[in-house]
Design a protein around this motif. Sequence first.
Motif, PDB file in Angstrom:
ATOM      1  N   SER A  82      -9.965   0.314 -11.657  1.00  0.00           N
ATOM      2  CA  SER A  82      -9.807  -1.146 -11.649  1.00  0.00           C
ATOM      3  C   SER A  82      -9.785  -1.637 -10.205  1.00  0.00           C
ATOM      4  O   SER A  82      -9.107  -1.060  -9.363  1.00  0.00           O
ATOM      5  CB  SER A  82      -8.511  -1.547 -12.356  1.00  0.00           C
ATOM      6  OG  SER A  82      -8.563  -1.188 -13.717  1.00  0.00           O
ATOM      7  N   THR A  83     -10.524  -2.715  -9.970  1.00  0.00           N
ATOM      8  CA  THR A  83     -10.654  -3.230  -8.609  1.00  0.00           C
ATOM      9  C   THR A  83     -10.172  -4.666  -8.505  1.00  0.00           C
ATOM     10  O   THR A  83     -10.127  -5.409  -9.488  1.00  0.00           O
ATOM     11  CB  THR A  83     -12.107  -3.155  -8.136  1.00  0.00           C
ATOM     12  OG1 THR A  83     -12.930  -3.908  -9.032  1.00  0.00           O
ATOM     13  CG2 THR A  83     -12.600  -1.725  -8.087  1.00  0.00           C
ATOM     14  N   ASN A  84      -9.831  -5.035  -7.281  1.00  0.00           N
ATOM     15  CA  ASN A  84      -9.411  -6.389  -6.983  1.00  0.00           C
ATOM     16  C   ASN A  84      -9.942  -6.725  -5.599  1.00  0.00           C
ATOM     17  O   ASN A  84      -9.860  -5.902  -4.687  1.00  0.00           O
ATOM     18  CB  ASN A  84      -7.883  -6.488  -7.000  1.00  0.00           C
ATOM     19  CG  ASN A  84      -7.394  -7.884  -6.686  1.00  0.00           C
ATOM     20  OD1 ASN A  84      -7.863  -8.857  -7.255  1.00  0.00           O
ATOM     21  ND2 ASN A  84      -6.447  -7.998  -5.764  1.00  0.00           N
TER      22      ASN A  84
END
Length: 112
Positions: free
Chosen positions: A54-56
């Motif tokens: 998961s990326t931000n």
Amino acid sequence: QVQLVESGGGLVQAGGSLRLSCAASGYFFDVMGWYRQAPGKQRELVATITSGGSTNYADSVKGRFTISRDIAKNTVYLQMNSLKPEDTAVYYCKAGVVHPYWGQGTQVTVSS
């Protein structure tokens, strides 16, 4: 002993690309990321990634930067494309959340 070793900074013209690497040793962190600090400004988030992928991203880099991770190598990468002069900063690798570790920083300079 935890160590974060960064590499890949440098000088590039506007519109160019750079790839940063951060190799961690001594511990496996669920969350790793990149932050940056420009002269006279506070350190700010660039991008983070979890062990699950998961990326931000900061709004200012969305669509231009890509964070990725090689779990086997315990390494996180930051591919930076379409670089702008305002991306000029010292880029820091961060590992962990509650008690984070920081890399030594790598200079990225984008000339206009």
